[in-house]
Structures are given as C-alpha cells and as structure tokens.
Design a protein around this motif. Structure first.
Motif, PDB file in Angstrom:
ATOM      1  N   UNK A 542       0.797  -1.211   0.000  1.00  0.00           N
ATOM      2  CA  UNK A 542       0.000   0.000   0.000  1.00  0.00           C
ATOM      3  C   UNK A 542       0.832   1.263   0.000  1.00  0.00           C
ATOM      4  N   UNK A 543       2.155   1.139   0.069  1.00  0.00           N
ATOM      5  CA  UNK A 543       3.009   2.323   0.067  1.00  0.00           C
ATOM      6  C   UNK A 543       3.214   2.838  -1.335  1.00  0.00           C
ATOM      7  N   UNK A 544       3.438   4.123  -1.444  1.00  0.00           N
ATOM      8  CA  UNK A 544       3.662   4.725  -2.756  1.00  0.00           C
ATOM      9  C   UNK A 544       5.025   4.325  -3.282  1.00  0.00           C
ATOM     10  N   UNK A 545       5.124   4.171  -4.595  1.00  0.00           N
ATOM     11  CA  UNK A 545       6.387   3.854  -5.244  1.00  0.00           C
ATOM     12  C   UNK A 545       6.923   5.122  -5.873  1.00  0.00           C
ATOM     13  N   UNK A 546       8.186   5.436  -5.608  1.00  0.00           N
ATOM     14  CA  UNK A 546       8.759   6.679  -6.102  1.00  0.00           C
ATOM     15  C   UNK A 546       8.812   6.702  -7.614  1.00  0.00           C
ATOM     16  N   UNK A 547       8.649   7.892  -8.175  1.00  0.00           N
ATOM     17  CA  UNK A 547       8.808   8.045  -9.621  1.00  0.00           C
ATOM     18  C   UNK A 547      10.232   7.679 -10.001  1.00  0.00           C
ATOM     19  N   UNK A 548      10.392   7.016 -11.140  1.00  0.00           N
ATOM     20  CA  UNK A 548      11.721   6.623 -11.584  1.00  0.00           C
ATOM     21  C   UNK A 548      12.266   5.394 -10.890  1.00  0.00           C
ATOM     22  N   UNK A 549      11.387   4.641 -10.187  1.00  0.00           N
ATOM     23  CA  UNK A 549      11.852   3.460  -9.459  1.00  0.00           C
ATOM     24  C   UNK A 549      12.398   2.397 -10.401  1.00  0.00           C
ATOM     25  N   UNK A 550      13.473   1.749  -9.970  1.00  0.00           N
ATOM     26  CA  UNK A 550      14.053   0.634 -10.707  1.00  0.00           C
ATOM     27  C   UNK A 550      13.693  -0.648  -9.972  1.00  0.00           C
ATOM     28  N   UNK A 562      26.634   0.621  -4.922  1.00  0.00           N
ATOM     29  CA  UNK A 562      27.704   1.548  -5.279  1.00  0.00           C
ATOM     30  C   UNK A 562      27.342   3.010  -5.062  1.00  0.00           C
ATOM     31  N   UNK A 563      26.130   3.299  -4.589  1.00  0.00           N
ATOM     32  CA  UNK A 563      25.691   4.691  -4.420  1.00  0.00           C
ATOM     33  C   UNK A 563      24.979   4.832  -3.085  1.00  0.00           C
ATOM     34  N   UNK A 564      24.695   6.067  -2.725  1.00  0.00           N
ATOM     35  CA  UNK A 564      23.912   6.375  -1.535  1.00  0.00           C
ATOM     36  C   UNK A 564      22.797   7.335  -1.907  1.00  0.00           C
ATOM     37  N   UNK A 565      21.790   7.431  -1.069  1.00  0.00           N
ATOM     38  CA  UNK A 565      20.722   8.387  -1.314  1.00  0.00           C
ATOM     39  C   UNK A 565      21.294   9.800  -1.402  1.00  0.00           C
ATOM     40  N   UNK A 566      20.821  10.534  -2.416  1.00  0.00           N
ATOM     41  CA  UNK A 566      21.294  11.898  -2.625  1.00  0.00           C
ATOM     42  C   UNK A 566      22.438  12.012  -3.607  1.00  0.00           C
ATOM     43  N   UNK A 567      23.045  10.876  -3.993  1.00  0.00           N
ATOM     44  CA  UNK A 567      24.150  10.927  -4.946  1.00  0.00           C
ATOM     45  C   UNK A 567      23.647  11.302  -6.339  1.00  0.00           C
ATOM     46  N   UNK A 568      24.354  12.216  -7.017  1.00  0.00           N
ATOM     47  CA  UNK A 568      24.029  12.462  -8.433  1.00  0.00           C
ATOM     48  C   UNK A 568      24.620  11.343  -9.292  1.00  0.00           C
ATOM     49  N   UNK A 569      23.863  10.857 -10.288  1.00  0.00           N
ATOM     50  CA  UNK A 569      24.352   9.793 -11.168  1.00  0.00           C
ATOM     51  C   UNK A 569      24.062  10.164 -12.608  1.00  0.00           C
ATOM     52  N   UNK A 570      24.826   9.563 -13.497  1.00  0.00           N
ATOM     53  CA  UNK A 570      24.650   9.787 -14.931  1.00  0.00           C
ATOM     54  C   UNK A 570      24.088   8.528 -15.574  1.00  0.00           C
ATOM     55  N   UNK A 575      24.574   1.132 -10.373  1.00  0.00           N
ATOM     56  CA  UNK A 575      24.112   1.522  -9.044  1.00  0.00           C
ATOM     57  C   UNK A 575      24.147   0.364  -8.058  1.00  0.00           C
ATOM     58  N   UNK A 576      23.652  -0.795  -8.516  1.00  0.00           N
ATOM     59  CA  UNK A 576      23.559  -1.983  -7.677  1.00  0.00           C
ATOM     60  C   UNK A 576      23.922  -3.196  -8.525  1.00  0.00           C
ATOM     61  N   UNK A 577      24.569  -4.181  -7.924  1.00  0.00           N
ATOM     62  CA  UNK A 577      24.887  -5.434  -8.603  1.00  0.00           C
ATOM     63  C   UNK A 577      24.194  -6.571  -7.862  1.00  0.00           C
ATOM     64  N   UNK A 578      23.420  -7.379  -8.610  1.00  0.00           N
ATOM     65  CA  UNK A 578      22.713  -8.523  -8.055  1.00  0.00           C
ATOM     66  C   UNK A 578      23.358  -9.822  -8.525  1.00  0.00           C
ATOM     67  N   UNK A 579      23.125 -10.895  -7.779  1.00  0.00           N
ATOM     68  CA  UNK A 579      23.579 -12.216  -8.182  1.00  0.00           C
ATOM     69  C   UNK A 579      22.431 -13.207  -8.023  1.00  0.00           C
ATOM     70  N   UNK A 588      21.713  -0.335 -13.775  1.00  0.00           N
ATOM     71  CA  UNK A 588      22.306   0.942 -14.168  1.00  0.00           C
ATOM     72  C   UNK A 588      21.258   2.049 -14.177  1.00  0.00           C
ATOM     73  N   UNK A 589      21.722   3.282 -14.042  1.00  0.00           N
ATOM     74  CA  UNK A 589      20.832   4.439 -14.078  1.00  0.00           C
ATOM     75  C   UNK A 589      20.259   4.605 -15.480  1.00  0.00           C
ATOM     76  N   UNK A 590      18.923   4.701 -15.619  1.00  0.00           N
ATOM     77  CA  UNK A 590      18.319   4.846 -16.949  1.00  0.00           C
ATOM     78  C   UNK A 590      18.474   6.243 -17.515  1.00  0.00           C
ATOM     79  N   UNK A 591      18.831   7.203 -16.657  1.00  0.00           N
ATOM     80  CA  UNK A 591      18.992   8.591 -17.090  1.00  0.00           C
ATOM     81  C   UNK A 591      19.747   9.333 -15.997  1.00  0.00           C
ATOM     82  N   UNK A 592      20.136  10.569 -16.249  1.00  0.00           N
ATOM     83  CA  UNK A 592      20.782  11.381 -15.228  1.00  0.00           C
ATOM     84  C   UNK A 592      19.782  11.691 -14.120  1.00  0.00           C
ATOM     85  N   UNK A 593      20.273  11.815 -12.886  1.00  0.00           N
ATOM     86  CA  UNK A 593      19.359  12.149 -11.805  1.00  0.00           C
ATOM     87  C   UNK A 593      19.995  11.973 -10.446  1.00  0.00           C
TER      88      UNK A 593
END
Length: 624
Positions: A542-550, A562-570, A575-579, A588-593
């Motif tokens: 029931x929680x809202x999902x942020x815009x641009x969620x991956x 590899x990142x923290x909240x508030x980090x600018x990315x290109x 950002x994250x590696x899964x296994x 990976x980041x789909x766009x700058x933000x």
C-alpha cells in the motif's frame, strides 16, 4: 534384471535431485529396485518432486558433500550409487570413495573419469587412439587466427575465449585463466585452432564389464546459448551413414583405450557441412539429452547403466543397432528470454503436460522454484517417422504445455524451432547467439494475453484488478462488460471451460486460455506463451512507489551497492549489482538524476519486481 543382479544394487542411492532423480527412479522401480535419495533444506519445503518418487530420502546440507552422501547410503542400506549428471557425477575422487565404501558405482571406472576430465590428457589419449583432434594453434603465427583458449580442467564453455587477432590474446588468456580457476580450481589452458560456425555432434557409447563396446549413433547439439545446449536431436540432419560409422568407430576406440564401462558420450565438432570431425571431449556420465537416443533406438539407457553396473553383459551387438525415425528434445528453463534469459523464480500454480510427447519433469503443481539450483525444470521430447514430423510434434507439445506461476523459455523455443534455417537443419553453435542479437527479434507475448486473463479474473467471486503487465505501462480495465486496453475499448466475451481454462473472444476471435490467480497477481497462457500481470495498486504493502523506481529484473542477492541516497548519477552508471544462479547483473541508471529510496545493503535478498531505488530527475522530486 535377474534377482541376484538386482539384489547387488538395491537399494539404489540416487545422489541427485530434480528431473534426473525422478527419471532414474522411474526405471529403477520398473526393474524392481528400491530407491533412496537425498534432499537439502532448499528442497525440503519447496514441493520437490523427487522426494515423492523415492522410497526414502535423507536430509543433507549439500549435494556436493561426498561425506554426507556416503553417510546417507550407509544409513539407508544402499548397495549402489547413481550420480545422475552434474554435481559429483564426473568426480573421480567421489567414485573412488563410493567403491572404497564397498558400494557399486553406476558409472565408469574412476581412472577413466580422471583421464577424460583433463582436457589435455584426454586430447593425448584420443590422438593415441586414432581419433582426429583439433590441431593445436601457434599464437606466434598470424595465420593461426582465429584460435580458441580453453580451460584444461572443465567444460560447459567456462574458461573459453575465442581470439581473432594477436592483440586480443593476452587479455583473453588472462580472462580464461580467471574463469577456469573460479569454476574448476585449475587455471591451466590450451590453445587450439578455432573452427568457424562449427556443429556440435556427440556419439553415445555403451561398454559392459566383459569387453563389449557399442555406439548408439549421434546427437546434434548445435543449438546452444553461452555454450550450453538448448535443443538436441537424433540423428543429426547432416550425418551420413558413412560418417556415422566413422564417428561411432572413433568413439568406441577412445572408450576402449581408456578402459571405459557404462554409458558415456564422446563429443565432436565438425564444419557446417561435415566431412571431417574432431574430438572435443568425453562426458563420463549420462547426458541431459539422452532421451532422444532412447526414442530413436528404442532403449532405456538408465536400465542399461544399471544392468552393466550389476555385471550383466550388453544384450546386443553393434549390428543390431540402427536408428528409427527422429527425435528432438527441448529443454524447459525457468528463465526470461525477454530479459536476457535472466533466471526466474516462483511457485508452479498450474501444470498440465502435453499429450503426444515425452516429458521428463522435476516439478509439480505447488513446487517452489528458487535460485539455489540450475533453472532446468523439464525436458519435452518428441519422436516422429522423420525430422519434420518430430519437429511438428514437439512444436505442438510446447503449445499444449501449460505451466503458470513463473516465466519459462517455452514460447521462445517454439519460435526458434519454426525458423527456416532450423527447419532446414542449417545449424551451428553460433546460430542462437546471432538470433538473439537480431534487433528485429520480438520477444513480447501476444497482446491478447493480458486482456484474456483480466476477463477471466473478472468472473471470480472477488475480482482483483485492474491489471498491469510487469514490464511495461500497458493496462487493462473492465467496466460494465466492456474492456479497455491501453485506453482503447474492445468487444470481448468470456466462457469458463473448467479446470482453470477459459474461452475468450476478443474482436471476433475466440481462443482457449489457461489462467492462474494469486494475491494481487495474474498468470495467463496460451500456445506456449504466458504473461504475468499485477494489479494497478501502488505496491503490495500500500506504500507509494517513487517516480523513476528501478525494479529487480530477477530474484537474487545484493552483491554491491555503489551509491547512496542523494548521490548524483549519470545515465549508464552502475548503481547496484545482483547475483542469482551464479549470474551477476548490474542495475544501471536509466537517465541522469539523483538517487532516492535506497534501502539495500550487500547480502540482502530481493524478489522479482521489487523496487530497489529511484533515480529522480531533479532534487525536488527526490524525497517527495
């Protein structure tokens, strides 16, 4: 099997799981043998089918623990061990331990396993036995390219790199060594001539303890992805009787030279139009694709393995063996072709097997498919009077198969089998990779699936919905008997056929669909295609999902953040590696933000579709 021989190997410990354990048990029971098996915690609560098909089973910590497997044999009074394939099936030391414990090993002698498990030694043995081998390549000779660097101690494409120029050699060799060390604990490599667009053709051999050796023709295994077989058939569409005899004689010669006993497979590579062939390796075990040989030769290879292990002679000679008709096998995997064949997990909510084909399955309705093991779920095998009929029957079987609850490669396999080059038998080991690289390749399920499933769900007592497909923004809504698909209203009608099937008419075309409902999710399938949809709720809590969620494109474990909240990315930043299932995937980041909503740490488990983090387009959006 006569009583004394049966007593010598009963009870039989099947040191494996999944479809091969079920398949071995089926033959063992038909011979009057008792079976015992093993299971781990990952299988205990997952509805593993092999636990239902064995007479007894012992809980162990790992299928790779020789000590625990031998303890299971002692505790259950087992007299013999069948290793299946994978795990410890080609481990010479495990075979020695089994024999040392006074048990019968259903497989070749340990020395033969060790010899054929070392690619360098196996190549020398093949050459000494008069078997053609791929010539070694001198990397100092510019004319030697392309060449291939291969791990000496393993197979399956691990530790293997194709090198097309001298400038690539150092990096390719280092990469092959690293991969070989990680996979086999041995970083030795060899360098050979690379054959462009080769075919992968293997020969099944049988040898008893009385000196009798035969071959059961060849299997074509050229349709591969990442050096792993996807579709196999027997006989090969291009092997002539003369070439079959020559390849068979070479395989028997090698088996004889290494003192082989039991069932084994000698693998060769050939040019696209084979006139010559070269030794690749020998698999000292039963192969995944053994059913195509069984159907074409009318034999049970597991039965023959057991009879040989019990000391019985082969009941036939080479002159009595000839292929009849044609057989094709498709491997059914829990993987998502549209997402780069990432592994898929879930609960088997519906399973209906097709008529007119053999299915060797390791799952049932209710089985939980996770990431702990290989994603092979089942094999669908069809036999016909000729290749065209076998292909047609396999296509029909895959269309009739109903497996809902997780994503599989069934529809993709149907599309592959219906390609003109595959139908014509114009195969090579790189064909599938070229197909996947084609930008025109369309892996999306048919558009009618979501509408049909939504209509069927609307007929339930408490209809959930509206519905959205997991990987796009398309949605379906139903209002007063009218259905709207992506804002377009369409005429529709649905009839319940029972047993989870529905007849749905969309715009004047009626088709049959299989439907399975879960909490907030819907599975629908037809003709081998299937689709997973979820309700248009913010998320299941029931929680809202942020815009641009991956979202997580596969279930698995977080390896790196590899990142923290508030980090600018290109765009393109990892950002994250899964296994999952020994496969790594970078998110990976789909766009700058700006990174927002991140609450992951290495070691966390994530589910398919779980929101991982958001990449917001500006600071105002972040945190909102």
């Amino acid at each position: 099997m006569h009583a004394s021989a049966g007593n010598a190997i009963s009870p039989l410990l099947i040191a494996n799981r999944g479809e091969i354990a079920v398949r071995i048990a089926r033959t063992a029971h038909a011979l009057g043998l008792r079976t015992v098996g093993v299971f781990t915690a990952a299988d205990a609560g997952a509805g593993a089918l092999h636990l239902e098909r064995l007479d007894a089973a012992v809980r162990i910590d790992s299928y790779l623990s020789a000590e625990q497997l031998l303890d299971a044999a002692e505790r259950t009074g087992a007299r013999a061990v069948h290793p299946g394939y994978g795990f410890l099936s080609e481990n010479a030391e495990f075979a020695r331990q089994v024999l040392g414990a006074g048990l019968t090993w259903v497989g070749p002698p340990p020395d033969a396993i060790a010899l054929m498990g070392d690619k360098g030694a196996a190549k020398v043995a093949a050459e000494q036995a008069g078997v053609p081998i791929v010539p070694a390549a001198d990397p100092e000779d510019p004319a030697a390219f392309p060449l291939v660097v291969k791990a000496l101690a393993g197979g399956g494409g691990k530790g293997m790199r194709v090198v097309r120029g001298a400038g690539e050699l150092t990096e390719a060799t280092q990469a092959a060594r690293r991969e070989a060390r990680a996979a086999f604990g041995d970083d030795r490599v060899m360098i050979e001539r690379w054959i462009e667009r080769p075919r992968h053709i293997e020969v099944q051999v049988l040898a008893d303890r009385h000196g009798n050796l035969v071959h059961l023709g060849e299997r074509e295994c050229s349709l591969q992805r990442r050096h792993q077989k996807v579709i196999e058939e027997a006989p090969s569409p291009v092997v002539t009787p003369d070439l079959r005899a020559r390849m068979g004689a070479a395989a028997v010669s090698l088996a004889q030279a290494c003192g082989y006993q039991g069932a084994g497979t000698v693998e060769f590579i050939t040019p696209a139009v084979p006139s010559e062939f070269f030794f690749l390796e020998m698999n000292t075990r039963l192969q995944v694709e053994h059913p195509v040989t069984e159907l074409v030769y009318g034999l049970d290879l597991v039965e023959l393995q057991l009879r040989i292990a019990a000391g019985e002679p082969l009941p036939f000679g080479q002159g009595a063996l000839a292929p009849r008709g044609h057989a094709v096998e498709a491997r059914l995997y829990a993987e998502d072709p549209a997402a780069g064949f990432l592994p898929a997990t879930g609960t088997v909510r519906r399973l209906r097997l097709p008529a007119g084909a053999r299915v060797d399955a390791g799952i049932r309705e209710g089985s939980e498919v996770g990431t702990a093991f290989d994603p092979l779920l089942a094999k669908v095998i069809a036999h016909g009077a000729d290749r065209a009929q076998a292909l047609a029957r396999l296509d029909r079987a895959l269309a009739e198969l109903e497996l809902l609850g997780l994503t599989t490669n069934a529809a993709f396999t149907r599309a592959l089998l219906n390609r003109e080059d595959v139908r014509a038998g114009a195969l090579d080991t790189g064909l599938l990779e070229r197909v996947l690289a084609d930008p025109a390749l369309d892996l999306d399920p048919p558009a009618d699936l979501l509408a049909a499933g939504a209509l069927a769900a609307a007929g339930t007592a408490d209809p959930p919905g509206p519905w959205r497909r997991r990987f796009d923004q398309g949605d379906v809504r139903i209002d007063d008997g009218r259905i709207t698909i992506d804002a377009t209203e369409q005429a529709a009608e649905v009839r319940t056929l029972g047993d989870g099937r529905h007849a749905v008419e969309l715009n004047g075309i009626a088709r049959r669909y299989a439907v399975a409902l879960g909490e907030d999710e819907l599975w629908v399938g037809r003709d081998g295609h299937h689709l997973h949809a979820r309700t248009l709720r913010p998320d299941r809590s029931g929680a809202a999902v942020a815009a641009g969620s991956l979202e997580a494109p596969m279930p698995g474990t977080v390896l790196q953040v590899r990142v923290e909240n508030g980090d600018p990315v290109s765009q393109g930043d990892v950002l994250v590696v899964l296994e999952s299932m020994k496969m790594e995937l970078s998110i990976a980041a789909p766009h700058d933000g700006i990174v927002d909503g991140l609450a992951l740490t290495p070691g966390d488990r994530v589910e398919l579709g779980q929101a991982l983090l958001a990449v917001c387009v500006d600071d105002e959006e972040a945190g909102g």
